[in-house]
Design a protein around this motif. Structure first.
Motif, mmCIF file in Angstrom:
data_model
loop_
_atom_site.group_PDB
_atom_site.id
_atom_site.type_symbol
_atom_site.label_atom_id
_atom_site.label_comp_id
_atom_site.label_asym_id
_atom_site.label_seq_id
_atom_site.Cartn_x
_atom_site.Cartn_y
_atom_site.Cartn_z
ATOM 1 N N LYS A 261 0.823 -1.189 -0.156
ATOM 2 C CA LYS A 261 -0.107 0.047 0.062
ATOM 3 C C LYS A 261 0.817 1.315 0.293
ATOM 4 N N ALA A 262 2.178 1.150 0.785
ATOM 5 C CA ALA A 262 2.935 2.374 0.915
ATOM 6 C C ALA A 262 3.697 2.456 -0.359
ATOM 7 N N GLN B 179 2.442 1.564 -3.464
ATOM 8 C CA GLN B 179 1.361 2.032 -4.443
ATOM 9 C C GLN B 179 1.029 3.724 -4.303
ATOM 10 N N ALA B 180 1.126 4.071 -3.049
ATOM 11 C CA ALA B 180 0.857 5.561 -2.633
ATOM 12 C C ALA B 180 2.141 6.403 -3.036
ATOM 13 N N TRP C 267 4.065 9.599 5.188
ATOM 14 C CA TRP C 267 3.160 8.517 5.272
ATOM 15 C C TRP C 267 1.660 8.883 5.862
ATOM 16 N N VAL D 96 -1.529 8.411 4.052
ATOM 17 C CA VAL D 96 -1.832 6.847 3.827
ATOM 18 C C VAL D 96 -1.985 6.208 4.735
#
Length: 99
Positions: free
Chosen positions: A41-42, A44-45, A64, A67
């Motif tokens: 997820k990190a 992808q962000a 972060w 996110v």
């Protein structure tokens, strides 16, 4: 409490009533999967994943907070601090020498 339960769930002299190494492996496997999902997820962000360690430590470069939720509860992230309570910072050098 959770960490103590998981650490004594397998084969431990401190917990002879419940000896379920299969449960211990299931809980730890789920924790690893959750951590790697957070790393994905990190990524992808747009954050740079520096390292993924153990079952609960994810180091990223970048902001972060948009996110992940910040806090001390389950599913929340917190800033790693040193013994004095100061945030820990890292210097990462790219292979070509650029910071």
């Amino acid at each position: 409490m959770y960490a103590k339960f998981v650490s004594t769930l397998g084969e431990s002299i401190h917990n002879r009533e419940i000896m379920r190494p299969d449960w211990m492996h299931l809980v730890r496997s789920q924790a690893f999967a959750n951590l790697w999902n957070r790393a994905y997820k990190a990524h992808q962000a747009g954050l740079t994943v520096i390292s993924v360690m153990g079952t609960d430590e994810l180091h990223v470069a970048g902001d972060w907070r948009p996110v992940f939720p910040e806090g001390r509860g389950l599913g929340e992230m917190k800033v790693k601090t040193d013994r004095d309570g100061e945030p820990v910072t890292y210097t990462v050098t790219a292979p070509d020498g650029v910071r």
